[in-house]
Design an enzyme around this catalytic site. Structure first.
Site, PDB file in Angstrom:
ATOM      1  N   ASP A  84       0.860  -1.185   0.000  1.00 32.53           N
ATOM      2  CA  ASP A  84       0.000   0.000   0.000  1.00 32.53           C
ATOM      3  C   ASP A  84       0.890   1.226   0.000  1.00 32.53           C
ATOM      4  OD1 ASP A  84       0.005   1.103   3.059  1.00 32.53           O
ATOM      5  OD2 ASP A  84      -0.025  -1.089   3.069  1.00 32.53           O
ATOM      6  N   ASP A 173      -9.753   3.545   6.097  1.00 39.47           N
ATOM      7  CA  ASP A 173      -8.659   3.466   7.061  1.00 39.47           C
ATOM      8  C   ASP A 173      -9.085   4.124   8.368  1.00 39.47           C
ATOM      9  OD1 ASP A 173      -6.314   3.643   8.515  1.00 39.47           O
ATOM     10  OD2 ASP A 173      -5.149   4.612   6.938  1.00 39.47           O
ATOM     11  N   GLU A 175      -7.832   4.489  12.119  1.00 39.79           N
ATOM     12  CA  GLU A 175      -6.726   4.275  13.042  1.00 39.79           C
ATOM     13  C   GLU A 175      -6.555   5.481  13.956  1.00 39.79           C
ATOM     14  OE1 GLU A 175      -2.622   4.660  11.215  1.00 39.79           O
ATOM     15  OE2 GLU A 175      -3.767   4.149   9.395  1.00 39.79           O
TER      16      GLU A 175
END
Length: 285
Positions: A84, A173, A175
């Protein structure tokens, strides 16, 4: 004979005024309670100040560290190597990665509703042109705008999907907050609802259920270890060591494992949990 004192006829009017004042006060108080539209607007954080430095896993090693010296584990037979990337990687040497065995890639497309990766075209199209299966991901900032707004922005700026056999569904994503409070100042229920909004909007726009990138430690801390997404959204889990480790609630297995942040050429390397035909099936929907 009773005497009617001056001012008596006005008492009902004063009572109505008092009631109206109380109601107005109550409405004002309600508008200030958490979860109301007025409070939500007031609590919005400013747009990200360094989005080019926030990528899938940028906060993981910082908060969770690494294990086993960040050494790449032995690859199982039924797995596919991937990477990624984001703008911090610049122009990526895709032919080098292909020759090393990399067969899929996720590329950061957007963050919040104000940032697009300036290297997106080179990274997204470059991986595709080399022969890889690729997809795009969105770095979430749940305190800057709604889940729906960010999903729409992502879908409009690289996060779309087409049934061409080489495009993976978009990924979200989730996080540690790189700008402040770990859980973005939201409650566990607030974060879960924000993600539900994002996923529902993305599916309405693309027809696909998106992948979820998150670590077990962050998930437990910030969502109360919610099991709301495991039955639908494929799990992309970061853990830098010899195994993917414990999974968040709701998932019996991971789909993608980000196993190192210091691999060759680009740093972040991943393993798809299955053979190439299963990766193609994920791309095809």
């Amino acid at each position: 004979m009773s005497v009617l004192r001056s001012g008596s006829p006005h008492r009902p009017a004063r009572s109505l005024a008092t009631v109206a004042g109380i109601l107005l006060t109550l409405v004002s108080l309600l508008l200030g309670l958490p979860g109301t539209a007025g409070a939500a607007a007031a609590q919005r954080a400013p747009e990200p100040s360094h989005p080019g430095q926030d990528w899938a896993g940028s906060q993981i090693a910082r908060h969770e560290g690494t294990a086993a010296g960040d050494a790449p584990p032995a690859a199982p037979l039924a797995s596919v190597e991937g990477v990624d990337v984001s703008s911090h990687n610049g122009n990526v040497a895709w032919s080098t990665l292909w020759n090393s065995g990399v067969r899929f890639a996720y590329v950061k497309a957007t963050e919040s509703t104000s940032y697009t990766n300036p290297y997106f075209a080179q990274q997204y199209n470059g991986s595709y042109n080399t022969g890889m299966i690729r997809g795009a991901y969105h770095f979430a900032t749940p305190n800057t705008s709604s889940g729906a707004a960010q999903a729409k922005y992502f879908a409009d700026h690289g996060g779309g999907w087409s049934k061409d056999g080489k495009t993976l569904p978009g990924a979200l994503d989730m996080e540690y907050n790189p700008y402040g409070a770990t859980c973005y100042g939201l409650s566990a229920a607030g974060l879960v609802n924000w993600m539900k909004d994002w996923f529902a909007t993305y599916k309405a726009r693309t027809g696909r259920d998106a992948v979820l990138y998150t670590s077990t430690s962050w998930w437990k801390q910030c969502t109360g270890n919610s099991a709301a997404f495991g039955a639908v959204n494929p799990l992309w889990i970061p853990r830098y060591g010899s195994s993917a480790g414990e999974l968040p609630a709701g998932w019996g297995f991971h789909t993608i494992w980000q196993y190192t942040s210091s691999g060759p050429t680009v740093g972040d390397h991943n393993r798809f949990n299955g053979a190439m035909d299963r990766l193609r099936a994920l791309a095809n929907g």
